[in-house]
Write an enzyme that holds these catalytic residues in place. Structure first.
Site, PDB file in Angstrom:
ATOM      1  N   HIS A 120       0.776  -1.180  -0.081  1.00  0.00           N
ATOM      2  CA  HIS A 120      -0.059   0.101   0.048  1.00  0.00           C
ATOM      3  C   HIS A 120       1.041   1.291  -0.037  1.00  0.00           C
ATOM      4  O   HIS A 120       2.024   1.124   0.688  1.00  0.00           O
ATOM      5  CB  HIS A 120      -0.864  -0.269   1.047  1.00  0.00           C
ATOM      6  CG  HIS A 120      -1.813   1.181   1.266  1.00  0.00           C
ATOM      7  ND1 HIS A 120      -3.030   1.242   0.463  1.00  0.00           N
ATOM      8  CD2 HIS A 120      -2.016   2.188   1.963  1.00  0.00           C
ATOM      9  CE1 HIS A 120      -3.687   2.298   0.700  1.00  0.00           C
ATOM     10  NE2 HIS A 120      -3.019   2.919   1.348  1.00  0.00           N
ATOM     11  N   VAL A 155      -9.754  -3.525   5.417  1.00  0.00           N
ATOM     12  CA  VAL A 155      -8.865  -3.109   4.329  1.00  0.00           C
ATOM     13  C   VAL A 155      -7.833  -2.167   4.641  1.00  0.00           C
ATOM     14  O   VAL A 155      -7.945  -1.111   5.441  1.00  0.00           O
ATOM     15  CB  VAL A 155     -10.243  -1.704   3.444  1.00  0.00           C
ATOM     16  CG1 VAL A 155      -8.964  -1.059   2.408  1.00  0.00           C
ATOM     17  CG2 VAL A 155     -11.060  -2.812   2.933  1.00  0.00           C
TER      18      VAL A 155
HETATM   19  C1  GAR Z   1       1.210   0.700  -6.358  1.00  0.00           C
HETATM   20  O1  GAR Z   1       1.646   2.075  -5.955  1.00  0.00           O
HETATM   21  C2  GAR Z   1       0.621   0.013  -5.236  1.00  0.00           C
HETATM   22  O2  GAR Z   1       1.176   0.437  -3.929  1.00  0.00           O
HETATM   23  C3  GAR Z   1      -0.843   0.617  -5.225  1.00  0.00           C
HETATM   24  O3  GAR Z   1      -1.076   0.482  -6.777  1.00  0.00           O
HETATM   25  C4  GAR Z   1       0.164   0.616  -7.397  1.00  0.00           C
HETATM   26  C5  GAR Z   1       0.389  -0.440  -8.369  1.00  0.00           C
HETATM   27  O4  GAR Z   1       1.261  -0.205  -9.316  1.00  0.00           O
HETATM   28  N1  GAR Z   1      -1.778  -0.260  -4.553  1.00  0.00           N
HETATM   29  C6  GAR Z   1      -3.024   0.312  -3.956  1.00  0.00           C
HETATM   30  O5  GAR Z   1      -3.056   1.632  -3.854  1.00  0.00           O
HETATM   31  C7  GAR Z   1      -3.812  -0.879  -3.305  1.00  0.00           C
HETATM   32  N2  GAR Z   1      -4.669  -0.118  -2.300  1.00  0.00           N
HETATM   33  P1  GAR Z   1       1.909  -1.385 -10.066  1.00  0.00           P
HETATM   34  O6  GAR Z   1       0.650  -1.931 -10.689  1.00  0.00           O
HETATM   35  O7  GAR Z   1       2.865  -0.610 -11.166  1.00  0.00           O
HETATM   36  O8  GAR Z   1       2.516  -2.458  -9.124  1.00  0.00           O
END
Ligand code: GAR
Length: 203
Positions: A120, A155
């Protein structure tokens, strides 16, 4: 369902990665734990996405990892049944949620308790849920970062395993802050997976 400690296994762990989008965290896990088994601790053996056109699926296929689209639709029950079947079929030991933008049911999470992680883009417990980087900017904090944590029924509420911090700089917009955090995410996830697989942390 974990009876007693799930890790260490005493053999190479088989990882599954769930991703909804771009898949840069998947890429960092593939580098750290290549499917060919170059790293004795673990290898990525399955990638699953709720989105057919997720770049993550393409990255997985290029790396030679089975990459499966499982539609989420309106029916989480069907998604989870299919996911569970795939995890069993591929004898998966540890599930890594990496930019997976769906909430899994308490029953699914319970089955995998101690064997399912998430990343996260905030220093939890601050800024749970969507748009964590935007939340950090609105709150006008001087520091943010990322957290890899065990998944529980809430969550973004499970026990943190690794946190990495970054400064929030004057003039940052959401993209600038997200990019600075993402660099740290790519270090944090493999580090957390190693700690879990060595049995050094438990939920
Ligand atoms: C990342 O920044 C991850 O931490 C976030 O989505 C992005 C995915 O990037 N996740 C969340 O916000 C979950 N709540 P990626 O597809 O390049 O790994």
């Amino acid at each position: 369902m974990a009876d007693g400690a799930a890790f260490p296994l005493g053999r190479m762990a088989r990882l599954a990665v769930f991703a909804s989008g771009r898949g840069s965290n998947l890429a960092s896990l593939l580098r750290a734990f290549p499917p060919g088994g170059d790293e004795p601790l673990a290898a990525v053996r399955l990638v699953l996405s709720d989105r057919a056109n997720a770049a993550a699926l393409e990255r997985a296929r290029e790396a030679g990892v089975p990459a499966v689209h499982v539609p989420f639709g309106r029916d989480r029950v069907a998604f989870e049944a299919r996911a569970e079947a795939l995890l069993r079929e591929h004898a998966i030991d540890l599930v890594c949620l990496a930019g997976f933008m769906r909430v899994l049911s308490a029953s699914f999470v319970d089955t995998w308790l101690g064997r399912i992680l998430n990343i996260h883009p905030s220093l939890l417990p601050a800024f749970r849920g969507l748009h964590a980087q935007r939340q950090a900017l609105v709150a006008d904090v001087r520091e943010s970062g990322c957290t890899v944590h065990f998944v529980d029924a809430g969550v973004d509420t499970g026990r943190p395993i690794v946190q990495r911090r970054v400064p929030v700089l004057e003039g940052d917009d959401e993209d600038a802050l997200a990019a600075r955090i993402l660099e740290q995410e790519h270090l944090a996830y493999p580090e957390a997976v190693r700690l879990v697989l060595r049995g050094e942390v438990a939920p």
